[in-house]
Design a protein around this motif. Structure first.
Motif, PDB file in Angstrom:
ATOM      1  N   THR A 106      19.359  47.804  14.818  1.00 50.81           N
ATOM      2  CA  THR A 106      20.179  48.225  16.179  1.00 50.81           C
ATOM      3  C   THR A 106      19.963  49.570  16.368  1.00 50.81           C
ATOM      4  OG1 THR A 106      21.831  48.846  14.860  1.00 50.81           O
ATOM      5  CG2 THR A 106      21.903  46.530  15.678  1.00 50.81           C
ATOM      6  N   ASN A 107      18.949  50.357  15.442  1.00 54.59           N
ATOM      7  CA  ASN A 107      18.683  51.818  15.694  1.00 54.59           C
ATOM      8  C   ASN A 107      19.820  52.562  15.792  1.00 54.59           C
ATOM      9  OD1 ASN A 107      16.285  53.426  15.945  1.00 54.59           O
ATOM     10  ND2 ASN A 107      16.865  53.892  18.149  1.00 54.59           N
ATOM     11  N   LYS A 108      20.865  52.367  14.888  1.00 50.96           N
ATOM     12  CA  LYS A 108      22.179  53.154  14.874  1.00 50.96           C
ATOM     13  C   LYS A 108      22.395  53.839  13.653  1.00 50.96           C
ATOM     14  CE  LYS A 108      23.582  51.955  19.250  1.00 50.96           C
ATOM     15  NZ  LYS A 108      23.797  53.035  20.333  1.00 50.96           N
ATOM     16  N   TYR A 109      23.284  54.941  13.603  1.00 45.16           N
ATOM     17  CA  TYR A 109      23.356  55.656  12.174  1.00 45.16           C
ATOM     18  C   TYR A 109      24.898  55.628  12.459  1.00 45.16           C
ATOM     19  CZ  TYR A 109      24.027  60.247  14.250  1.00 45.16           C
ATOM     20  OH  TYR A 109      24.336  61.303  15.313  1.00 45.16           O
ATOM     21  N   ALA A 110      25.542  55.797  11.223  1.00 41.72           N
ATOM     22  CA  ALA A 110      27.004  56.352  10.906  1.00 41.72           C
ATOM     23  C   ALA A 110      27.107  57.145   9.646  1.00 41.72           C
ATOM     24  CB  ALA A 110      27.752  55.037  10.910  1.00 41.72           C
ATOM     25  N   ASN A 111      27.265  58.487   9.698  1.00 36.35           N
ATOM     26  CA  ASN A 111      27.043  59.321   8.692  1.00 36.35           C
ATOM     27  C   ASN A 111      28.586  59.860   8.325  1.00 36.35           C
ATOM     28  OD1 ASN A 111      24.500  58.889   8.651  1.00 36.35           O
ATOM     29  ND2 ASN A 111      24.031  61.004   9.714  1.00 36.35           N
ATOM     30  N   LEU A 112      28.952  59.834   7.180  1.00 36.41           N
ATOM     31  CA  LEU A 112      30.030  60.616   6.500  1.00 36.41           C
ATOM     32  C   LEU A 112      29.892  62.103   6.152  1.00 36.41           C
ATOM     33  CD1 LEU A 112      33.148  60.595   5.715  1.00 36.41           C
ATOM     34  CD2 LEU A 112      32.248  59.948   3.644  1.00 36.41           C
ATOM     35  N   ILE A 113      30.552  63.087   6.777  1.00 43.75           N
ATOM     36  CA  ILE A 113      30.199  64.401   6.680  1.00 43.75           C
ATOM     37  C   ILE A 113      31.283  65.197   6.423  1.00 43.75           C
ATOM     38  CG2 ILE A 113      29.128  66.476   7.546  1.00 43.75           C
ATOM     39  CD1 ILE A 113      27.474  64.790   9.568  1.00 43.75           C
ATOM     40  N   THR A 114      31.346  65.908   5.349  1.00 42.73           N
ATOM     41  CA  THR A 114      32.751  66.609   4.544  1.00 42.73           C
ATOM     42  C   THR A 114      32.581  67.893   5.013  1.00 42.73           C
ATOM     43  OG1 THR A 114      31.555  66.920   2.631  1.00 42.73           O
ATOM     44  CG2 THR A 114      33.021  64.885   2.840  1.00 42.73           C
ATOM     45  N   ILE A 115      33.230  68.478   6.175  1.00 46.32           N
ATOM     46  CA  ILE A 115      33.310  69.679   6.532  1.00 46.32           C
ATOM     47  C   ILE A 115      34.925  69.862   6.484  1.00 46.32           C
ATOM     48  CG2 ILE A 115      32.711  71.454   8.210  1.00 46.32           C
ATOM     49  CD1 ILE A 115      30.597  69.626   9.129  1.00 46.32           C
ATOM     50  N   ASP A 116      35.655  70.398   5.577  1.00 48.04           N
ATOM     51  CA  ASP A 116      36.899  70.895   5.644  1.00 48.04           C
ATOM     52  C   ASP A 116      37.663  69.354   5.278  1.00 48.04           C
ATOM     53  OD1 ASP A 116      36.579  73.519   5.568  1.00 48.04           O
ATOM     54  OD2 ASP A 116      36.600  73.599   7.847  1.00 48.04           O
ATOM     55  N   ASN A 117      37.261  68.314   5.891  1.00 47.97           N
ATOM     56  CA  ASN A 117      37.616  66.945   6.181  1.00 47.97           C
ATOM     57  C   ASN A 117      36.519  66.090   5.984  1.00 47.97           C
ATOM     58  OD1 ASN A 117      39.814  64.740   6.111  1.00 47.97           O
ATOM     59  ND2 ASN A 117      40.903  66.281   7.551  1.00 47.97           N
ATOM     60  N   TYR A 118      36.993  64.704   5.996  1.00 54.81           N
ATOM     61  CA  TYR A 118      36.179  63.588   6.257  1.00 54.81           C
ATOM     62  C   TYR A 118      35.814  63.289   7.675  1.00 54.81           C
ATOM     63  CZ  TYR A 118      36.883  62.938   1.342  1.00 54.81           C
ATOM     64  OH  TYR A 118      36.915  63.194  -0.019  1.00 54.81           O
ATOM     65  N   ASN A 119      34.546  63.424   8.234  1.00 56.43           N
ATOM     66  CA  ASN A 119      34.227  63.253   9.149  1.00 56.43           C
ATOM     67  C   ASN A 119      33.197  62.175   9.432  1.00 56.43           C
ATOM     68  OD1 ASN A 119      35.868  65.460  10.785  1.00 56.43           O
ATOM     69  ND2 ASN A 119      34.701  66.558   9.261  1.00 56.43           N
ATOM     70  N   ILE A 120      33.084  61.157  10.565  1.00 55.56           N
ATOM     71  CA  ILE A 120      32.157  60.113  10.677  1.00 55.56           C
ATOM     72  C   ILE A 120      31.414  60.362  11.983  1.00 55.56           C
ATOM     73  CG2 ILE A 120      31.793  57.603  10.897  1.00 55.56           C
ATOM     74  CD1 ILE A 120      33.961  57.080   9.055  1.00 55.56           C
ATOM     75  N   VAL A 121      30.189  60.480  11.920  1.00 56.18           N
ATOM     76  CA  VAL A 121      29.410  60.973  13.225  1.00 56.18           C
ATOM     77  C   VAL A 121      28.559  59.567  13.391  1.00 56.18           C
ATOM     78  CG1 VAL A 121      27.672  62.426  14.063  1.00 56.18           C
ATOM     79  CG2 VAL A 121      29.298  63.059  12.629  1.00 56.18           C
ATOM     80  N   GLU A 122      28.470  59.058  14.766  1.00 54.28           N
ATOM     81  CA  GLU A 122      27.818  57.974  14.999  1.00 54.28           C
ATOM     82  C   GLU A 122      27.027  58.235  15.931  1.00 54.28           C
ATOM     83  OE1 GLU A 122      31.143  54.448  13.614  1.00 54.28           O
ATOM     84  OE2 GLU A 122      31.072  55.276  15.920  1.00 54.28           O
ATOM     85  N   GLY A 123      25.722  57.302  16.157  1.00 54.29           N
ATOM     86  CA  GLY A 123      25.126  57.646  17.254  1.00 54.29           C
ATOM     87  C   GLY A 123      23.784  57.023  17.235  1.00 54.29           C
ATOM     88  N   ASP A 124      22.535  57.343  17.915  1.00 53.20           N
ATOM     89  CA  ASP A 124      21.309  56.513  17.805  1.00 53.20           C
ATOM     90  C   ASP A 124      20.438  57.338  16.939  1.00 53.20           C
ATOM     91  OD1 ASP A 124      22.024  54.719  19.718  1.00 53.20           O
ATOM     92  OD2 ASP A 124      21.238  56.082  21.517  1.00 53.20           O
ATOM     93  N   LEU A 125      19.770  56.614  16.137  1.00 54.62           N
ATOM     94  CA  LEU A 125      18.604  57.260  15.311  1.00 54.62           C
ATOM     95  C   LEU A 125      17.492  58.000  16.079  1.00 54.62           C
ATOM     96  CD1 LEU A 125      17.990  54.279  12.660  1.00 54.62           C
ATOM     97  CD2 LEU A 125      19.042  56.472  12.199  1.00 54.62           C
ATOM     98  N   LYS A 126      17.422  59.279  15.505  1.00 51.26           N
ATOM     99  CA  LYS A 126      16.454  59.847  16.467  1.00 51.26           C
ATOM    100  C   LYS A 126      14.909  59.458  16.500  1.00 51.26           C
ATOM    101  CE  LYS A 126      15.951  62.991  12.205  1.00 51.26           C
ATOM    102  NZ  LYS A 126      17.141  62.571  11.679  1.00 51.26           N
ATOM    103  N   LYS A 127      14.238  59.488  17.356  1.00 51.34           N
ATOM    104  CA  LYS A 127      12.849  59.212  17.479  1.00 51.34           C
ATOM    105  C   LYS A 127      11.852  60.214  16.948  1.00 51.34           C
ATOM    106  CE  LYS A 127       9.259  56.791  19.123  1.00 51.34           C
ATOM    107  NZ  LYS A 127       9.107  55.172  18.654  1.00 51.34           N
ATOM    108  N   ILE A 128      11.394  59.657  15.812  1.00 53.47           N
ATOM    109  CA  ILE A 128      10.250  60.660  15.163  1.00 53.47           C
ATOM    110  C   ILE A 128       9.058  60.322  15.552  1.00 53.47           C
ATOM    111  CG2 ILE A 128       9.595  61.221  12.821  1.00 53.47           C
ATOM    112  CD1 ILE A 128      12.265  60.613  11.788  1.00 53.47           C
ATOM    113  N   LYS A 129       8.142  61.174  15.910  1.00 53.59           N
ATOM    114  CA  LYS A 129       6.727  60.777  16.205  1.00 53.59           C
ATOM    115  C   LYS A 129       5.742  61.185  15.125  1.00 53.59           C
ATOM    116  CE  LYS A 129       7.166  62.057  21.120  1.00 53.59           C
ATOM    117  NZ  LYS A 129       6.894  62.835  22.115  1.00 53.59           N
TER     118      LYS A 129
END
Length: 248
Positions: A106-129
């Motif tokens: 689906t070309n999607k990502y969902a990352n768990l990033i810990t900055i002071d708390n637990y945060n989930i960032v979702e979006g489209d995978l970046k296009k890499i040339k």
């Protein structure tokens, strides 16, 4: 009747030979050794804070990460450290609870990033040339790998070695888009390299996105990383490094 049996036996032997069985690997778990040249990074900064730390730090920080892939999905996370002394994540960029999940179909990502708390960032995978260099090759963890290179964040060069024997278009963190699994990766600006040390042909847990945490935008995380940097250095000097480490 002997010929069909002989042909079937030869076909079975041929299919199970190394280099042929590997072509059917579509799930498994890779262990990466992640080596960070700490002193090179401190030397490059060349400020009072970095020079004060120089003699207190080892040359390298070594950590191990796992990457499980299955059903055209991948999840990358910290496993254990190989360091003998505790080194701040501010220096290494190693946040042990961070998770990178990618759905390549689906070309999607969902990352768990810990900055002071637990945060989930979702979006489209970046296009890499990618620029492929098929004439440059090596063997990593027993697999034949070819070289490729790309530029991320406008100026950060990355160099990858991928194997077409494992038809999964993923690798460490969010790096993806090659015609095979990335088993080696180098990012000179981060003085960091990834090398696969082993592959297990089993995935004990489902490859699923993280669910623990509140959903935030990537802009929220970028601003938080900048503020985090200010707390440590009083300025924006290290902001780019923090962002690259997080969104690679």
């Amino acid at each position: 009747m002997k010929y069909p049996i002989t042909l079937l036996l030869l076909t079975f032997i041929y299919a199970t030979l190394p280099g042929h069985a590997q072509k059917f690997i579509n799930s498994g778990t890779v262990e990466y050794e992640v080596r960070i040249n700490i002193r090179k990074g401190l030397e490059a900064e060349d400020d009072m804070w970095s020079r004060a730390l120089m003699d207190k730090m080892p040359q390298f920080s070594v950590n191990y990460y796992s990457y499980a892939f299955k059903d055209n999905k991948g999840i990358y996370k910290f496993d254990r450290t190989g360091d003998r002394q505790k080194i701040s994540s501010w220096i290494t960029g190693v946040e042990e609870e961070n998770v990178w999940y990618n759905d390549y179909a689906t070309n999607k990502y969902a990352n768990l990033i810990t900055i002071d708390n637990y945060n989930i960032v979702e979006g489209d995978l970046k296009k890499i040339k990618w620029k492929l260099s098929p004439s440059e090759s090596t063997v990593i963890a027993g697999f034949n790998c070819r070289k490729a290179s790309a530029i991320l964040f406008d100026s950060v060069y990355i160099f990858a070695y991928y194997t077409e024997e494992i038809p999964v278009t993923g690798g460490p963190m969010g790096v993806h888009g090659l015609p095979g699994l990335i088993l080696g990766l180098t990012v000179p600006r981060l003085y960091t390299s990834w090398i696969a040390t082993s592959l297990k042909l089993d995935v004990s847990a489902p490859v699923a996105p993280p669910s623990k945490g509140k959903k935030v935008t990537d802009s929220f995380v970028i601003n938080a990383l900048k503020e985090y940097g200010k707390r440590w250095t009083g300025g924006n000097k290290y902001a780019n490094t923090l962002i690259w480490r997080t969104f690679l």
